[in-house]
Design a protein around this motif. Structure first.
Motif, mmCIF file in Angstrom:
data_model
loop_
_atom_site.group_PDB
_atom_site.id
_atom_site.type_symbol
_atom_site.label_atom_id
_atom_site.label_comp_id
_atom_site.label_asym_id
_atom_site.label_seq_id
_atom_site.Cartn_x
_atom_site.Cartn_y
_atom_site.Cartn_z
ATOM 1 N N ARG A 43 5.004 -4.702 7.952
ATOM 2 C CA ARG A 43 5.487 -3.424 8.496
ATOM 3 C C ARG A 43 6.479 -2.836 7.515
ATOM 4 N N SER A 46 8.051 2.355 10.152
ATOM 5 C CA SER A 46 7.194 2.424 11.339
ATOM 6 C C SER A 46 5.711 2.394 10.986
ATOM 7 N N THR A 47 5.404 2.031 9.733
ATOM 8 C CA THR A 47 4.019 2.009 9.266
ATOM 9 C C THR A 47 3.573 0.573 9.018
ATOM 10 N N TYR A 48 2.332 0.284 9.425
ATOM 11 C CA TYR A 48 1.732 -1.026 9.176
ATOM 12 C C TYR A 48 0.814 -0.922 7.963
ATOM 13 N N GLN A 62 -3.266 1.719 5.859
ATOM 14 C CA GLN A 62 -1.997 1.904 6.538
ATOM 15 C C GLN A 62 -2.199 2.748 7.786
ATOM 16 N N SER A 64 -0.166 3.743 11.958
ATOM 17 C CA SER A 64 1.044 3.720 12.790
ATOM 18 C C SER A 64 0.991 2.632 13.848
ATOM 19 N N THR A 65 -0.189 2.000 14.019
ATOM 20 C CA THR A 65 -0.330 0.879 14.952
ATOM 21 C C THR A 65 -1.132 -0.224 14.277
#
Length: 352
Positions: A43, A46-48, A62, A64-65
């Motif tokens: 992470r 807030s980005t995976y 990439q 957001s979840t």
């Protein structure tokens, strides 16, 4: 948030208490639409960001979840332009604000570890550099972490050129790209529950994490990845232990995340929805074990597995989202070795 109650029984006491774990509600087994293996996810804010091998190279995604990684655009960050061979299991971490992706490439006994790096998560990577790992033997699944101010590299490899057994090794690093000193074996597949499937017998996919007591853990995959007997197990470093000393590590007495009751550690249950869960990735901020979660709430992970009812083969592996929680007062036992026969501390429970 929802509250889920779990009956908790320690492995050392005949006492049971109710532990209330707070975590996000989960539906189903967390299967994503990404048919792939060996997830590595970190992470960044807030980005995976996740990486995996694909089409003779490595791609990054990439979202957001965590679940969104499966449908995020795959951005190629490296291609095997020198025809090194099979490309497997890239692992992404951050060090000094820079991204490093470690991977193995080669043919047969020639597999070795390589690294690429960039200031950006999904672009800007240069040519690969071969890691000069001590011993210069077959190596896969390597990754970097820092513990007590020292960088370490942990990987799965062969003791010699025969490949009859895959062990876990560790070595110090003077920089993210430079091993130093010797390699040290920290685990060998010698327990009955990790020798159900062999030729070779396997310990692989090591993933470092630090528990709420500050103790280092290496969670790894045991048994052949071509079998539904594939599972996750744990190595826990004793308090004040030296990561390079094999006798300072204590191994879980069975699988902690697997599909067969007879392989599981006492008090741990087999999976319901998947077969052969393995090669997990703890989703840590920057991939840094200093960001390991505290006790209490569940925390996220990704792993690959095959849906139950589906033929177990590599082509049927999917990325799954899951969760884990620290499980205290858990004793690991060993025999015929120097030092104390038992060590009690945190273990892990995994949830589909």
């Amino acid at each position: 948030m929802t509250l889920s109650r779990f009956l908790r029984c320690t492995t050392t006491l005949a006492l049971c208490t109710i532990m209330v774990v707070s975590g996000a509600a989960s539906a189903g087994a967390g299967q994503t639409t990404l048919r792939a293996a060996d997830p590595s996810v970190i992470r960044v804010g807030s980005t995976y960001v996740g990486v995996h091998a694909a089409g003779g190279g490595i791609v990054a995604r990439q979202a957001s979840t965590l679940a969104g990684l499966a449908t995020a655009p795959a951005q190629r960050i490296w291609t095997d332009s020198r025809n090194l061979g099979d490309v497997w299991a890239p692992e992404i971490v951050m060090d000094g604000g820079r991204f490093y992706v470690y991977f193995t490439a080669g043919r047969s006994a020639a597999h070795r570890m390589y690294v690429i790096s960039s200031a950006q998560a999904t672009a800007g990577y240069g040519a690969e550099t071969k890691l000069a790992l001590p011993g210069d033997r077959w190596a896969i699944d390597g990754t970097l972490f820092t513990f007590n101010g020292q960088r370490w590299f942990v990987w799965s490899g062969w003791a010699d050129d025969t490949g009859h057994e895959q062990n876990l090794y560790i070595a110090r690093m003077s920089s993210p790209t430079t091993p130093t000193g010797s390699r040290y074996v920290i685990s060998q597949p010698r327990e009955s529950w990790e020798r159900v499937v062999g030729n070779p017998y396997i310990n692989e996919s090591p993933q470092a994490i630090k528990d709420p007591n500050g103790q280092l853990h290496i969670v790894y995959s045991a048994n052949g990845s071509w079998s539904s007997r594939y599972c996750l197990a744990d190595l826990r470093l004793r308090v004040g232990g030296d990561p390079a000393n094999v006798w300072d590590w204590y191994k879980s007495n069975g699988c902690l995340f697997g599909s067969y009751a007879e392989q599981m550690m006492y008090g741990w249950d087999p999976t319901v929805n998947v077969d052969g869960p393995g090669h997990n990735s703890f989703v840590l901020a920057g991939g840094d074990i200093a960001a390991s979660p505290p006790s209490g709430n569940r925390f996220p992970l990704m792993y690959h597995a095959v849906p139950k009812g589906t033929p177990y083969q590599w082509s049927n592996r999917y990325w799954y989202t899951g969760t884990a929680v620290w499980w205290g007062s858990t004793t690991y036992r060993r025999g015929n070795s120097p030092g104390p026969a038992t060590d009690t501390g945190f273990s892990l429970k995994f949830f589909e």
